[in-house]
Design a protein around this motif. Structure first.
Motif, short mmCIF file in Angstrom:
data_model
loop_
_atom_site.label_atom_id
_atom_site.label_comp_id
_atom_site.label_asym_id
_atom_site.label_seq_id
_atom_site.Cartn_x
_atom_site.Cartn_y
_atom_site.Cartn_z
N PHE A 117 0.85 -1.19 0.00
CA PHE A 117 0.00 0.00 0.00
C PHE A 117 0.89 1.24 0.00
O PHE A 117 2.01 1.21 0.52
N ASP A 118 0.37 2.34 -0.57
CA ASP A 118 1.14 3.58 -0.65
C ASP A 118 0.92 4.48 0.55
O ASP A 118 1.69 5.42 0.78
N GLY A 119 -0.15 4.24 1.32
CA GLY A 119 -0.43 5.05 2.50
C GLY A 119 -1.53 4.39 3.31
O GLY A 119 -2.24 3.50 2.82
N ILE A 120 -1.65 4.82 4.57
CA ILE A 120 -2.64 4.20 5.46
C ILE A 120 -3.24 5.26 6.38
O ILE A 120 -2.55 6.19 6.82
N VAL A 121 -4.54 5.12 6.64
CA VAL A 121 -5.27 6.00 7.57
C VAL A 121 -5.94 5.12 8.62
O VAL A 121 -6.53 4.09 8.28
N THR A 122 -5.85 5.53 9.88
CA THR A 122 -6.47 4.74 10.94
C THR A 122 -6.92 5.65 12.08
O THR A 122 -6.55 6.81 12.15
N ILE A 123 -7.72 5.06 12.97
CA ILE A 123 -8.25 5.79 14.14
C ILE A 123 -7.68 5.17 15.42
O ILE A 123 -7.80 3.97 15.64
N ASP A 124 -7.05 5.99 16.23
CA ASP A 124 -6.57 5.58 17.57
C ASP A 124 -5.98 4.18 17.60
O ASP A 124 -6.49 3.29 18.28
N PRO A 125 -4.86 3.96 16.90
CA PRO A 125 -4.19 2.67 17.02
C PRO A 125 -3.54 2.52 18.39
O PRO A 125 -3.34 3.52 19.10
N HIS A 126 -3.22 1.29 18.75
CA HIS A 126 -2.66 0.99 20.07
C HIS A 126 -1.18 1.39 20.07
O HIS A 126 -0.31 0.57 19.79
N LEU A 127 -0.91 2.65 20.42
CA LEU A 127 0.46 3.19 20.36
C LEU A 127 1.02 3.47 21.74
O LEU A 127 1.72 4.46 21.94
N HIS A 128 0.74 2.62 22.69
CA HIS A 128 1.14 2.92 24.07
C HIS A 128 2.63 2.77 24.32
O HIS A 128 3.17 3.40 25.21
#
Length: 299
Positions: free
Chosen positions: A119-130
């Motif tokens: 994929f050339d890019g990605i959009v997401t909502i509130d990933p688990h980035l703790h």
């Protein structure tokens, strides 16, 4: 005519339609199916040459979807697209971001490397980035990380009188405090000890000063629901009203949803990042803005 065209993976049709309206984009036709032996088949039926292609696919139960995502992206590129991007309102494989026990792998990194290859890019909502600073440390492609906090705050303001927000653990503090600030409500953060995937212990502080308020439990992912169930059951010993549970990502593994209902919760509300009957908070506005920003970066 828009140079952007959206495609929906199976089960993502509703949010894809909402996004198409916001982006003034068309919705393309694609056929996803499986052969009798279980192999995946993908056929893109729309003309996508020289267009920005955006595939909407939330990634709960990712193992059942991954090969189809790969086939879709590779097929789209073979048909001469300008860019092909993934919109994953819920992004899987983010929890295993370090080695907890000998012999494990850092699967969040491995999954990110795979997706970044096609994929050339990605959009997401509130990933688990703790435990990682940014999605860019996991994904090497341009990305947009969006947040549901503002929409959750709006929902609370419109639907809950005298709320007090409750975060289940220290990891939730930053964004629970933001939701509380936007909703003009107090908040508290609990102490949680996890003993495994399905066993947790919650310690409640003295809540007497909040007896006249409605407890609103907020968490990013509701999977086994053990954390929420534990909090709801502990709150029964207080004089507070029945708790409202709000989750961003409604995984509800197994019979978790029914168990949470049976715990005596007042109501359960989630964002529409994963299709579920509890979806009352619409985050398509945020996703639309994120898609626009990503495509500007890529073009």
């Amino acid at each position: 005519m828009s140079s952007n065209i959206l495609f929906s993976f199976l089960g993502n049709e509703d949010i894809t339609e909402k996004l198409a309206i916001k982006l003034n984009a068309s919705v393309g036709q694609v056929l996803f199916r499986k052969f009798p032996d279980g192999e995946s088949y993908v056929r893109i039926l729309s003309d996508i040459k020289d267009k920005n292609v955006v595939l909407i696919c939330t990634l709960h139960q990712p193992n059942d979807k991954f090969i189809s995502l790969y086939f879709f992206s590779k097929t789209a590129k073979s048909l001469g697209v300008k860019t092909v991007c993934l919109v994953a309102p819920y992004l899987s494989y983010m929890r295993q971001d370090k080695i907890f026990h000998p012999g494990e792998g850092v699967t969040s990194k491995y999954f990110g490397e795979l997706v970044s290859e096609f994929f050339d890019g990605i959009v997401t909502i509130d990933p688990h980035l703790h435990r990682v600073r940014s999605l860019s440390s996991v994904y090497s492609i341009p990305n947009m990380v969006l947040h549901a906090a503002q929409e959750i705050s709006k929902w609370i303001e419109l639907n809950v009188s005298d709320p007090v927000l409750i975060g289940p653990d220290e990891e939730s503090k930053n964004w629970v405090s933001l939701v509380a600030k936007n909703a003009n409500a107090p908040f508290i953060i609990l102490n949680k000890t996890r003993y495994g995937d399905r066993k947790v212990k919650i310690e409640l502080p003295d809540l007497e000063m909040y007896n006249d308020k409605t407890p609103v439990l907020v968490d990013d992912i509701i999977s086994t629901a053990r954390t929420m169930i534990e909090v709801v059951e502990n709150l029964k010993d207080t004089k507070m009203k029945a708790a409202i549970v709000i989750g961003i990502h409604a995984i509800f593994a197994g019979n978790a949803y029914q168990k949470l209902i049976d715990s005596g919760v007042g109501s359960i509300v989630t964002c529409n990042t994963i299709p579920h009957p509890t979806n009352e908070i619409n985050i398509s506005d945020e996703l639309g803005k994120g898609i626009q920003q990503l495509l500007q970066k890529l073009n």
